[in-house]
Design an enzyme around this catalytic site. Structure first.
Site, PDB file in Angstrom:
ATOM      1  N   LYS A 166      14.763  -2.922 -23.752  1.00 37.61           N
ATOM      2  CA  LYS A 166      14.787  -1.912 -22.692  1.00 37.61           C
ATOM      3  C   LYS A 166      15.885  -0.846 -22.828  1.00 37.61           C
ATOM      4  O   LYS A 166      15.813   0.206 -22.185  1.00 37.61           O
ATOM      5  CB  LYS A 166      14.988  -2.600 -21.323  1.00 37.61           C
ATOM      6  CG  LYS A 166      13.809  -3.430 -20.882  1.00 37.61           C
ATOM      7  CD  LYS A 166      12.711  -2.540 -20.312  1.00 37.61           C
ATOM      8  CE  LYS A 166      11.409  -3.255 -20.237  1.00 37.61           C
ATOM      9  NZ  LYS A 166      10.348  -2.735 -21.073  1.00 37.61           N
ATOM     10  N   HIS A 217       1.649  -0.627 -31.222  1.00 38.75           N
ATOM     11  CA  HIS A 217       1.330  -2.060 -31.116  1.00 38.75           C
ATOM     12  C   HIS A 217       0.617  -2.355 -29.808  1.00 38.75           C
ATOM     13  O   HIS A 217       1.104  -2.012 -28.737  1.00 38.75           O
ATOM     14  CB  HIS A 217       2.617  -2.892 -31.150  1.00 38.75           C
ATOM     15  CG  HIS A 217       3.281  -2.925 -32.483  1.00 38.75           C
ATOM     16  ND1 HIS A 217       4.222  -3.857 -32.821  1.00 38.75           N
ATOM     17  CD2 HIS A 217       3.138  -2.132 -33.571  1.00 38.75           C
ATOM     18  CE1 HIS A 217       4.623  -3.653 -34.057  1.00 38.75           C
ATOM     19  NE2 HIS A 217       3.985  -2.596 -34.535  1.00 38.75           N
ATOM     20  N   PRO A 277      19.220  -7.384 -25.656  1.00 36.25           N
ATOM     21  CA  PRO A 277      18.133  -6.699 -26.364  1.00 36.25           C
ATOM     22  C   PRO A 277      16.759  -7.376 -26.272  1.00 36.25           C
ATOM     23  O   PRO A 277      15.771  -6.790 -26.699  1.00 36.25           O
ATOM     24  CB  PRO A 277      18.614  -6.682 -27.816  1.00 36.25           C
ATOM     25  CG  PRO A 277      19.566  -7.826 -27.921  1.00 36.25           C
ATOM     26  CD  PRO A 277      20.213  -7.959 -26.578  1.00 36.25           C
ATOM     27  N   TYR A 298       7.211  -5.512 -19.883  1.00 36.10           N
ATOM     28  CA  TYR A 298       7.508  -5.220 -21.285  1.00 36.10           C
ATOM     29  C   TYR A 298       7.081  -3.796 -21.652  1.00 36.10           C
ATOM     30  O   TYR A 298       7.831  -3.070 -22.308  1.00 36.10           O
ATOM     31  CB  TYR A 298       6.816  -6.248 -22.196  1.00 36.10           C
ATOM     32  CG  TYR A 298       7.344  -6.223 -23.607  1.00 36.10           C
ATOM     33  CD1 TYR A 298       8.481  -6.930 -23.960  1.00 36.10           C
ATOM     34  CD2 TYR A 298       6.702  -5.468 -24.593  1.00 36.10           C
ATOM     35  CE1 TYR A 298       8.977  -6.896 -25.255  1.00 36.10           C
ATOM     36  CE2 TYR A 298       7.186  -5.434 -25.891  1.00 36.10           C
ATOM     37  CZ  TYR A 298       8.328  -6.151 -26.219  1.00 36.10           C
ATOM     38  OH  TYR A 298       8.817  -6.107 -27.499  1.00 36.10           O
ATOM     39  N   TYR A 355       8.247 -13.138 -31.185  1.00 36.28           N
ATOM     40  CA  TYR A 355       9.441 -13.716 -30.554  1.00 36.28           C
ATOM     41  C   TYR A 355       9.285 -15.226 -30.665  1.00 36.28           C
ATOM     42  O   TYR A 355       8.239 -15.759 -30.278  1.00 36.28           O
ATOM     43  CB  TYR A 355       9.515 -13.342 -29.070  1.00 36.28           C
ATOM     44  CG  TYR A 355       9.832 -11.891 -28.783  1.00 36.28           C
ATOM     45  CD1 TYR A 355       8.845 -10.909 -28.821  1.00 36.28           C
ATOM     46  CD2 TYR A 355      11.127 -11.504 -28.443  1.00 36.28           C
ATOM     47  CE1 TYR A 355       9.142  -9.586 -28.533  1.00 36.28           C
ATOM     48  CE2 TYR A 355      11.425 -10.173 -28.145  1.00 36.28           C
ATOM     49  CZ  TYR A 355      10.438  -9.224 -28.199  1.00 36.28           C
ATOM     50  OH  TYR A 355      10.731  -7.912 -27.908  1.00 36.28           O
TER      51      TYR A 355
HETATM   52  C1  PHB Z   1      13.940  -4.273 -32.962  1.00 38.29           C
HETATM   53  O1  PHB Z   1      12.950  -4.033 -33.658  1.00 38.29           O
HETATM   54  O2  PHB Z   1      15.086  -3.908 -33.307  1.00 38.29           O
HETATM   55  C2  PHB Z   1      13.775  -5.004 -31.686  1.00 38.29           C
HETATM   56  C3  PHB Z   1      12.516  -5.347 -31.263  1.00 38.29           C
HETATM   57  C4  PHB Z   1      12.347  -6.037 -30.077  1.00 38.29           C
HETATM   58  C5  PHB Z   1      13.455  -6.392 -29.330  1.00 38.29           C
HETATM   59  C6  PHB Z   1      14.725  -6.032 -29.739  1.00 38.29           C
HETATM   60  C7  PHB Z   1      14.891  -5.345 -30.940  1.00 38.29           C
HETATM   61  O3  PHB Z   1      13.299  -7.083 -28.178  1.00 38.29           O
END
Ligand code: PHB
Ligand code: APR
Length: 406
Positions: free
Chosen positions: A299, A75, A295, A387, A203
């Site tokens: 990280k 990505h 989460p 990130y 997000y």
């Molecule tokens: C996930 O795909 O499980 C995932 C992706 C981004 C995050 C946390 C979990 O910040």
């Protein structure tokens, strides 16, 4: 009691323990990995899924990246949905780096395969694991396996047994310091048999709370909803989950996730946690055994990988030259990265979640920050560099590694 010997005894076959065993094998160092769960459970446990480029490079460079290169989804960016306005963070343009979506359980599957191929010991379904003699020159791991009491005598022990493991609690309380923050919300996560409707993560900050759109493959979508830490899953039939996801991910562009059968659901609590130091005598802690991040910044797995890379280098130096210089600074060196990630994960969590402080000032201030982070090049660059993560596999001069932003 059956007594055996190894150089490094590893407790836990999650990403940290398995990657450490693999890197030690590459350096010609013997290890035994003991895991209390069954092999299928470890392989099927659905966890995080975002790999920093440093983690991807480490897997490829150490020879366990073939399937990751074939099946991982690379990505170049992700979006933030700010109350219905989709704003893209172009990671590649801002940092020259990207992320790869590849489930943690796929990483674990690949590492178990690599371990099996070496013929070195990996024991599943061990019971009553205990560590002892941590301050002596020969610490040991005792456990029951197939009804037989066993002891492995080691030069060193690696505590890679996650947040609920036994290694960290085996350290006397007055020898460590714990830093912790528990959040007043959690994530309800689902896996759905639906093709991802966007090639990148979204997000979302919505008046009803946070939501996240992610994926595992071209046929599987992974989604999360902010919920209460004690959320009762029985109150969440699939149609309620989809209604809430569609509402919170809703936006002016009309983009929405594809709906499909939900195959797994669960609630994950949110916590920030660090233990200092990450060492007691001849036992070194790595991964979730030493630190937990919420989460939101993706990280956790990447920190675990950075720890064990560092530990493998330090142990290799011990066996090759007899010097313990890197082992002595293992904890300090890891903690620099850990605290950077802690700060970022806390920040990203605070930025994106609804927190009912009772003071409307807080939500207006948060909205101003979201506007800034998604409009200012300087702010977006800072978000992006954290990130994508800082490089793992090069010499650490005692400072945070210089980023690619030159
Ligand atoms: C996930 O795909 O499980 C995932 C992706 C981004 C995050 C946390 C979990 O910040
Ligand atoms: N004895 C042996 N094994 C144990 C014990 C024990 N007493 N207690 C726990 N374990 C095992 C767990 O079953 C698990 O397989 O240790 C392993 C720890 O693995 P993880 O929890 O995955 O932790 P880690 O390897 O540090 O990986 C960090 O996991 O939680 C995610 O987001 C986190 O992605 C990050 C990653």
């Amino acid at each position: 009691m059956k007594i055996t010997r190894t150089q490094v005894g590893i407790v836990g076959a999650g990403p940290a323990g398995l990657m450490l065993g693999h890197l030690l094998h590459m350096a010609g160092i013997d290890s035994v990995i003991v895991e209390d769960r069954a092999r299928d459970y470890v392989i099927e446990r659905v966890r995080a899924g975002v790999l920093e480029q440093g983690t991807v490079d480490l897997m490829i460079d150490s020879g366990v990246g073939d399937r990751l290169q074939r099946e991982g989804l690379s990505h170049d960016g992700f979006s933030i949905n700010v109350y219905g306005k989709l704003r893209r963070i172009d990671l590649a343009a801002l940092t020259g780096r990207r992320i790869t979506v590849y489930g943690q359980n796929e990483v674990v599957k690949d590492l178990i395969g690599a371990r099996m191929a070496t013929g070195r010991a990996l024991l599943f379904e061990v019971a009553d694991v205990a560590v002892h003699g941590l301050k002596s020159s020969q610490p040991g791991i005792r456990f029951n396996h197939n009804g037989e009491l066993q002891e492995i005598r080691c030069d060193f022990i690696a505590g890679c047994d996650g947040f609920h493991g036994i290694c960290r609690p085996s350290i006397p309380e007055d020898s460590i310091r714990i830093y912790e923050r528990v959040y007043p919300f959690a994530w309800l996560g689902v896996l759905a048999s639906a093709a991802p409707s966007s090639p990148e993560l979204v997000y979302s900050r919505h008046a009803r709370g946070f939501a996240l759109f992610s994926m595992r493959s071209n046929a599987v979508t992974r989604l999360y909803l902010q919920c209460a830490p004690d959320e009762d899953l029985t109150q969440w039939p699939d149609n309620r989950i989809w209604d809430e996801l569609l509402a919170r991910l809703g936006n002016d562009d009309g983009w929405k996730p594809n709906v499909g059968p939900i195959t797994q659901k669960g609630v994950t609590g949110m916590r920030s946690f660090v233990v200092e130091p990450m060492q007691y005598g001849r036992m070194f802690l790595a991964g979730d055994a030493a630190h937990i991040v919420p989460p939101t910044g993706a990280k956790g797995l990447n920190l675990a990988m950075a720890d064990v890379w560092r530990l493998s280098r330090a142990l290799a130096e011990h066996y090759q030259s007899g010097s313990d210089a890197l082992l002595d600074r293992y904890s300090d060196d890891c903690l620099q990265r850990v605290w950077r990630a802690q700060q970022f994960s806390w920040w990203m969590t605070s930025l994106l979640h609804r927190s009912d402080t009772g003071n409307p000032f807080d939500s207006r201030r948060q909205r101003a920050e979201l506007e800034y982070v998604t409009n200012s090049l300087a702010a977006m660059t800072s978000l992006a560099e954290n990130y994508v993560g800082f490089p793992i596999a090069h010499e650490f001069a005692g400072e945070l590694e210089k980023t690619v932003l030159s």
